[in-house]
Motif scaffolding. Structure first.
Motif, mmCIF file in Angstrom:
data_model
loop_
_atom_site.group_PDB
_atom_site.id
_atom_site.type_symbol
_atom_site.label_atom_id
_atom_site.label_comp_id
_atom_site.label_asym_id
_atom_site.label_seq_id
_atom_site.Cartn_x
_atom_site.Cartn_y
_atom_site.Cartn_z
ATOM 1 N N ARG A 177 7.929 -12.264 1.181
ATOM 2 C CA ARG A 177 6.805 -12.871 0.474
ATOM 3 C C ARG A 177 5.466 -12.503 1.127
ATOM 4 O O ARG A 177 4.514 -12.110 0.459
ATOM 5 N N MET A 178 5.413 -12.594 2.429
ATOM 6 C CA MET A 178 4.158 -12.294 3.125
ATOM 7 C C MET A 178 3.847 -10.797 3.124
ATOM 8 O O MET A 178 2.689 -10.402 2.999
ATOM 9 N N ASN A 179 4.872 -9.950 3.242
ATOM 10 C CA ASN A 179 4.637 -8.507 3.167
ATOM 11 C C ASN A 179 4.049 -8.123 1.811
ATOM 12 O O ASN A 179 3.160 -7.275 1.736
ATOM 13 N N GLU A 180 4.545 -8.748 0.741
ATOM 14 C CA GLU A 180 3.995 -8.482 -0.592
ATOM 15 C C GLU A 180 2.528 -8.866 -0.664
ATOM 16 O O GLU A 180 1.705 -8.120 -1.209
ATOM 17 N N LYS A 181 2.178 -10.009 -0.116
ATOM 18 C CA LYS A 181 0.775 -10.448 -0.113
ATOM 19 C C LYS A 181 -0.094 -9.494 0.697
ATOM 20 O O LYS A 181 -1.192 -9.140 0.279
ATOM 21 N N ILE A 182 0.407 -9.090 1.850
ATOM 22 C CA ILE A 182 -0.346 -8.179 2.709
ATOM 23 C C ILE A 182 -0.537 -6.828 2.014
ATOM 24 O O ILE A 182 -1.644 -6.283 1.987
ATOM 25 N N MET A 183 0.522 -6.306 1.422
ATOM 26 C CA MET A 183 0.426 -5.004 0.743
ATOM 27 C C MET A 183 -0.469 -5.078 -0.500
ATOM 28 O O MET A 183 -1.115 -4.096 -0.852
ATOM 29 N N SER A 184 -0.519 -6.219 -1.133
ATOM 30 C CA SER A 184 -1.354 -6.344 -2.336
ATOM 31 C C SER A 184 -2.841 -6.270 -2.017
ATOM 32 O O SER A 184 -3.653 -6.006 -2.901
ATOM 33 N N ALA A 185 -3.214 -6.447 -0.754
ATOM 34 C CA ALA A 185 -4.618 -6.297 -0.357
ATOM 35 C C ALA A 185 -5.042 -4.833 -0.397
ATOM 36 O O ALA A 185 -6.230 -4.526 -0.376
ATOM 37 N N ASP A 186 -4.062 -3.941 -0.463
ATOM 38 C CA ASP A 186 -4.292 -2.504 -0.597
ATOM 39 C C ASP A 186 -5.184 -1.942 0.517
ATOM 40 O O ASP A 186 -6.072 -1.141 0.270
ATOM 41 N N LYS A 196 -5.671 0.469 3.463
ATOM 42 C CA LYS A 196 -5.100 1.763 3.839
ATOM 43 C C LYS A 196 -4.551 1.763 5.268
ATOM 44 O O LYS A 196 -3.473 2.291 5.531
ATOM 45 N N VAL A 197 -5.265 1.162 6.209
ATOM 46 C CA VAL A 197 -4.823 1.152 7.603
ATOM 47 C C VAL A 197 -3.524 0.365 7.745
ATOM 48 O O VAL A 197 -2.574 0.811 8.404
ATOM 49 N N ILE A 198 -3.460 -0.820 7.133
ATOM 50 C CA ILE A 198 -2.247 -1.636 7.217
ATOM 51 C C ILE A 198 -1.073 -0.905 6.563
ATOM 52 O O ILE A 198 0.028 -0.858 7.116
ATOM 53 N N LYS A 199 -1.301 -0.315 5.398
ATOM 54 C CA LYS A 199 -0.229 0.421 4.724
ATOM 55 C C LYS A 199 0.272 1.577 5.585
ATOM 56 O O LYS A 199 1.480 1.811 5.675
ATOM 57 N N ARG A 200 -0.640 2.289 6.218
ATOM 58 C CA ARG A 200 -0.236 3.413 7.069
ATOM 59 C C ARG A 200 0.538 2.930 8.293
ATOM 60 O O ARG A 200 1.495 3.570 8.722
ATOM 61 N N PHE A 201 0.120 1.797 8.866
ATOM 62 C CA PHE A 201 0.833 1.255 10.018
ATOM 63 C C PHE A 201 2.245 0.843 9.632
ATOM 64 O O PHE A 201 3.203 1.158 10.341
ATOM 65 N N ASN A 214 9.034 4.686 9.351
ATOM 66 C CA ASN A 214 9.470 6.043 9.679
ATOM 67 C C ASN A 214 9.956 6.172 11.121
ATOM 68 O O ASN A 214 10.836 6.980 11.411
ATOM 69 N N ALA A 215 9.406 5.381 12.030
ATOM 70 C CA ALA A 215 9.822 5.452 13.434
ATOM 71 C C ALA A 215 11.286 5.061 13.605
ATOM 72 O O ALA A 215 11.973 5.582 14.490
ATOM 73 N N TYR A 216 11.781 4.181 12.744
ATOM 74 C CA TYR A 216 13.160 3.707 12.868
ATOM 75 C C TYR A 216 14.132 4.461 11.956
ATOM 76 O O TYR A 216 15.316 4.127 11.912
ATOM 77 N N ALA A 217 13.662 5.486 11.285
ATOM 78 C CA ALA A 217 14.528 6.296 10.421
ATOM 79 C C ALA A 217 15.397 7.224 11.280
ATOM 80 O O ALA A 217 15.062 7.536 12.429
ATOM 81 N N GLU A 218 16.498 7.650 10.719
ATOM 82 C CA GLU A 218 17.403 8.585 11.391
ATOM 83 C C GLU A 218 16.614 9.825 11.803
ATOM 84 O O GLU A 218 15.799 10.339 11.054
#
Length: 117
Positions: free
Chosen positions: A13-22, A24-29, A35-39
């Protein structure tokens, strides 16, 4: 609602709210974190163990829960998780013990939740 559902619902729920602010820095982080935890050269299981140990030393209960969930999904055994707990406690010292307690409780809930399914 159980520990796992409560944590996952709040996080989503909170991630959706944070992402809806659009922002760019937060989205990139967030993308960098994903990606850091991907295989890669290091397998996901090992990356989650590293993330869990670091989260415990940094004393971030939300991070600990997140990495416990991902560790469970990656197939870590209880014995492996408790070895990670032991390393984190050794590195972080006695201040980690309250987080160790909550981590052990959350791991138990993950195991129980899987048995209920």
């Amino acid at each position: 609602m159980n520990l796992i559902e409560e944590f996952n619902d709040y996080r989503s729920r909170m991630n959706e709210k944070i992402m809806s602010a659009d922002n760019k820095v937060i989205k990139r982080f967030f993308n960098l974190d994903t990606n850091a935890y991907a295989e890669g050269a290091v397998d996901v299981k090992t990356k989650e163990m590293i993330g869990l140990a670091c989260s415990m030393v940094l004393r971030c209960d939300d991070c600990i829960k997140y990495h416990l969930g991902k560790s469970y999904e990656a197939g870590l055994s209880k014995e492996e998780v408790f070895e990670v707990f032991s390393i984190a406690t050794l590195i972080g010292g006695s201040i980690v013990i309250p987080h160790l307690r909550r981590a052990a409780e959350y791991w138990e809930a993950l195991e129980q939740n899987n048995q209920d399914v």
